[in-house]
Design a protein around this motif. Sequence first.
Motif, PDB file in Angstrom:
ATOM      1  N   LEU A  85       0.776  -1.230   0.111  1.00 25.44           N
ATOM      2  CA  LEU A  85       0.283  -0.303  -0.075  1.00 25.44           C
ATOM      3  C   LEU A  85       0.700   1.055  -0.391  1.00 25.44           C
ATOM      4  N   GLY A  86       2.243   0.924   0.372  1.00 27.28           N
ATOM      5  CA  GLY A  86       3.138   2.588   0.598  1.00 27.28           C
ATOM      6  C   GLY A  86       2.795   3.567   1.612  1.00 27.28           C
ATOM      7  N   TRP A  87       1.814   3.046   2.736  1.00 29.53           N
ATOM      8  CA  TRP A  87       1.102   4.231   3.250  1.00 29.53           C
ATOM      9  C   TRP A  87       2.102   4.529   4.807  1.00 29.53           C
ATOM     10  N   ARG A  88       1.584   5.534   5.698  1.00 33.35           N
ATOM     11  CA  ARG A  88       2.018   5.287   6.830  1.00 33.35           C
ATOM     12  C   ARG A  88       0.651   5.795   8.094  1.00 33.35           C
ATOM     13  N   PHE A  89       0.918   4.327   9.053  1.00 34.62           N
ATOM     14  CA  PHE A  89      -0.418   4.890   9.638  1.00 34.62           C
ATOM     15  C   PHE A  89      -0.026   4.876  11.143  1.00 34.62           C
ATOM     16  N   GLU A  90      -0.719   5.629  11.859  1.00 37.97           N
ATOM     17  CA  GLU A  90      -0.216   5.701  13.587  1.00 37.97           C
ATOM     18  C   GLU A  90      -1.197   6.044  13.947  1.00 37.97           C
ATOM     19  N   PRO A  91      -1.366   6.451  15.198  1.00 35.39           N
ATOM     20  CA  PRO A  91      -2.040   6.471  16.410  1.00 35.39           C
ATOM     21  C   PRO A  91      -1.751   7.565  17.182  1.00 35.39           C
ATOM     22  N   GLU A  92      -2.675   8.469  17.289  1.00 34.89           N
ATOM     23  CA  GLU A  92      -1.795   9.694  18.581  1.00 34.89           C
ATOM     24  C   GLU A  92      -1.411   9.589  19.250  1.00 34.89           C
TER      25      GLU A  92
ATOM     26  N   THR B 252     -12.296   8.580  22.680  1.00 33.60           N
ATOM     27  CA  THR B 252     -11.931   9.173  20.773  1.00 33.60           C
ATOM     28  C   THR B 252     -10.397   9.339  21.137  1.00 33.60           C
ATOM     29  N   VAL B 253     -10.096   8.316  19.931  1.00 34.06           N
ATOM     30  CA  VAL B 253      -8.626   8.001  19.680  1.00 34.06           C
ATOM     31  C   VAL B 253      -8.469   8.962  18.169  1.00 34.06           C
ATOM     32  N   PHE B 254      -7.291   9.591  17.475  1.00 29.16           N
ATOM     33  CA  PHE B 254      -7.652   9.779  16.593  1.00 29.16           C
ATOM     34  C   PHE B 254      -6.618   9.136  15.473  1.00 29.16           C
ATOM     35  N   TYR B 255      -5.959   8.094  14.632  1.00 29.58           N
ATOM     36  CA  TYR B 255      -4.760   7.899  13.494  1.00 29.58           C
ATOM     37  C   TYR B 255      -4.336   8.882  12.962  1.00 29.58           C
ATOM     38  N   LYS B 256      -3.282   8.857  12.510  1.00 28.69           N
ATOM     39  CA  LYS B 256      -2.975   9.876  11.032  1.00 28.69           C
ATOM     40  C   LYS B 256      -2.542   8.896   9.735  1.00 28.69           C
ATOM     41  N   ILE B 257      -2.801   9.140   8.450  1.00 29.35           N
ATOM     42  CA  ILE B 257      -2.704   7.936   7.640  1.00 29.35           C
ATOM     43  C   ILE B 257      -2.056   9.152   6.261  1.00 29.35           C
ATOM     44  N   THR B 258      -1.457   8.219   5.741  1.00 28.05           N
ATOM     45  CA  THR B 258      -0.123   9.403   4.734  1.00 28.05           C
ATOM     46  C   THR B 258       0.294   8.593   3.895  1.00 28.05           C
ATOM     47  N   ASN B 259      -0.351   8.684   2.542  1.00 28.69           N
ATOM     48  CA  ASN B 259       0.404   7.966   1.608  1.00 28.69           C
ATOM     49  C   ASN B 259       1.789   8.296   1.254  1.00 28.69           C
ATOM     50  N   THR B 260       2.627   7.420   1.856  1.00 27.76           N
ATOM     51  CA  THR B 260       4.604   7.611   1.245  1.00 27.76           C
ATOM     52  C   THR B 260       4.201   7.507   0.309  1.00 27.76           C
ATOM     53  N   SER B 261       3.635   6.726  -0.650  1.00 23.83           N
ATOM     54  CA  SER B 261       3.974   6.794  -2.497  1.00 23.83           C
ATOM     55  C   SER B 261       3.907   8.082  -3.170  1.00 23.83           C
ATOM     56  N   ASN B 262       4.423   7.658  -4.534  1.00 22.71           N
ATOM     57  CA  ASN B 262       4.070   8.517  -5.462  1.00 22.71           C
ATOM     58  C   ASN B 262       2.694   8.699  -6.729  1.00 22.71           C
ATOM     59  N   ARG B 263       1.921   7.566  -5.732  1.00 25.29           N
ATOM     60  CA  ARG B 263       0.644   7.749  -6.631  1.00 25.29           C
ATOM     61  C   ARG B 263      -0.343   7.531  -6.009  1.00 25.29           C
ATOM     62  N   ALA B 264      -1.593   7.571  -6.387  1.00 29.54           N
ATOM     63  CA  ALA B 264      -2.736   7.858  -5.645  1.00 29.54           C
ATOM     64  C   ALA B 264      -2.615   6.684  -5.600  1.00 29.54           C
ATOM     65  N   SER B 265      -3.699   6.756  -4.630  1.00 26.98           N
ATOM     66  CA  SER B 265      -3.815   4.776  -3.973  1.00 26.98           C
ATOM     67  C   SER B 265      -4.724   4.900  -2.471  1.00 26.98           C
ATOM     68  N   THR B 266      -5.800   3.719  -2.709  1.00 29.94           N
ATOM     69  CA  THR B 266      -6.808   3.596  -2.092  1.00 29.94           C
ATOM     70  C   THR B 266      -7.155   2.670  -1.072  1.00 29.94           C
ATOM     71  N   GLY B 267      -7.109   2.823  -0.038  1.00 29.32           N
ATOM     72  CA  GLY B 267      -6.908   1.283   0.900  1.00 29.32           C
ATOM     73  C   GLY B 267      -8.554   1.347   1.728  1.00 29.32           C
TER      74      GLY B 267
ATOM     75  N   MET C 196      -4.559  11.848   6.062  1.00 32.96           N
ATOM     76  CA  MET C 196      -5.918  12.826   6.861  1.00 32.96           C
ATOM     77  C   MET C 196      -5.506  11.901   8.019  1.00 32.96           C
ATOM     78  N   GLU C 197      -6.826  12.576   9.144  1.00 30.63           N
ATOM     79  CA  GLU C 197      -6.708  11.989  10.361  1.00 30.63           C
ATOM     80  C   GLU C 197      -8.093  11.051  10.362  1.00 30.63           C
ATOM     81  N   ALA C 198      -7.850  10.236  10.774  1.00 31.22           N
ATOM     82  CA  ALA C 198      -9.285   9.524  11.006  1.00 31.22           C
ATOM     83  C   ALA C 198      -9.752   9.470  12.883  1.00 31.22           C
TER      84      ALA C 198
END
Length: 198
Positions: A78-85, A98-113, A147-149
């Motif tokens: 997937l090429g994403w970074r994903f971590e809880p706050e 309520t806890v937030f997770y931060k998700i970042t696309n670290t790849s060089n193309r759009a992707s869906t997860g 994005m934050e989720a």
Amino acid sequence: MSAISSKDQAVRAKRTALICAGVAMGMTGLAFAAVPLYDLFCKATGFGGTPLVGTAATGTVLDRKMTVSFDANVAPSLGWRFEPEARDITFRIGQTQTVFYKITNTSNRASTGIATFNVTPTQAAAYFVKIQCFCFTEHTLQPGESMEAPVVFYVDPEIAQNRDLNGVNSLTLSYTYFPSKNGQPVAESKGDAGNSNL
């Protein structure tokens, strides 16, 4: 007499063939229905570490405390970074958190997860109630986009009534993001590594 016997044999063979075809079609239908039925069963009972889904907070708060740890994983393709706050929080059972997770696309193309989740220990999952969650919802991120989720949840005070869980004072909520297509996680193959534009 042998002609009648041959006719009977043909009828029996045809009936047997129809029964076998019906059984095969029924088994195929059950195979397609098994996944959604199992998912529904897990969501209704908390089986297999699947948290329950709630619509509102509970009105009861206990003195007993619970620590929830947050685990975040991403499929390699997937090429994403994903971590809880926060790695973990401690709170009173029944309190909404309520806890937030931060998700970042670290790849060089759009992707869906899409994220899947579970709760351990599995016998306590039936008492972990999610009010809001980003899981099982497709997200598309552009290169470098973040994005934050949020996940909003509580531990049901009914856990105190289960004597088998008297010693359980910590839970782990574990998420894994996978590449997705048409709202479903896509299983990785050896040739998928690094290919995130599914």
